[in-house]
Design a protein around this motif. Structure first.
Motif, PDB file in Angstrom:
ATOM      1  N   LYS A 154       0.811  -1.219   0.000  1.00 53.49           N
ATOM      2  CA  LYS A 154       0.000   0.000   0.000  1.00 53.49           C
ATOM      3  C   LYS A 154       0.846   1.272   0.000  1.00 53.49           C
ATOM      4  N   GLY A 155       2.162   1.143   0.027  1.00 53.46           N
ATOM      5  CA  GLY A 155       3.032   2.307   0.017  1.00 53.46           C
ATOM      6  C   GLY A 155       3.207   2.941   1.385  1.00 53.46           C
ATOM      7  N   ARG A 156       2.895   2.215   2.407  1.00 54.97           N
ATOM      8  CA  ARG A 156       3.033   2.724   3.773  1.00 54.97           C
ATOM      9  C   ARG A 156       4.319   2.194   4.393  1.00 54.97           C
ATOM     10  N   ARG A 157       4.655   2.684   5.573  1.00 51.32           N
ATOM     11  CA  ARG A 157       5.898   2.287   6.233  1.00 51.32           C
ATOM     12  C   ARG A 157       5.792   0.867   6.772  1.00 51.32           C
ATOM     13  N   ALA A 158       6.578  -0.033   6.192  1.00 52.43           N
ATOM     14  CA  ALA A 158       6.507  -1.456   6.541  1.00 52.43           C
ATOM     15  C   ALA A 158       6.982  -1.717   7.970  1.00 52.43           C
ATOM     16  N   LEU A 159       8.070  -1.074   8.388  1.00 50.93           N
ATOM     17  CA  LEU A 159       8.598  -1.313   9.729  1.00 50.93           C
ATOM     18  C   LEU A 159       7.613  -0.863  10.809  1.00 50.93           C
ATOM     19  N   LEU A 160       7.007   0.282  10.606  1.00 53.97           N
ATOM     20  CA  LEU A 160       6.015   0.768  11.563  1.00 53.97           C
ATOM     21  C   LEU A 160       4.845  -0.206  11.678  1.00 53.97           C
TER      22      LEU A 160
END
Length: 100
Positions: free
Chosen positions: A29-35
């Motif tokens: 989705k283009g979001r921060r994977a680590l978060l």
């Protein structure tokens, strides 16, 4: 009956799988994977929320904006599902007077 090591392995393995799944969906989705890995690890039910969030970045050419309504559509779709505009010829059902 499980011994103490079996319980602790399960208590780490299941949240780890949720964390990996949440990170994979977030990356798509283009979001921060680590978060989202951390959020999904500690709050596994948040993985159910993630698929319903809109992409915030157009990731790797998988998404693009509709030329007419500005909605996010998949890159290989030729007709916008929101406004029914043809992305190749730039014609729209609304502009042509068609109502489907």
């Amino acid at each position: 009956m499980l011994d103490q090591s079996g319980i602790s392995l399960t208590a780490v393995l299941i949240p780890l799988l949720f964390g990996i799944g949440g990170a994979a969906i977030a990356d798509y989705k283009g979001r921060r994977a680590l978060l989202w890995f951390v959020i999904s690890f500690f709050l596994p039910f948040m993985v159910l929320v993630l698929p319903f969030l809109k992409p915030i970045v157009l990731p790797n050419g998988r998404w693009r904006e509709c030329r007419h309504c500005g909605g996010l559509i998949k890159a290989r779709v030729s007709v916008c599902p929101h406004c029914q505009c043809d992305q190749e010829t730039k014609t729209c059902c609304e502009a042509n007077g068609k109502n489907e």
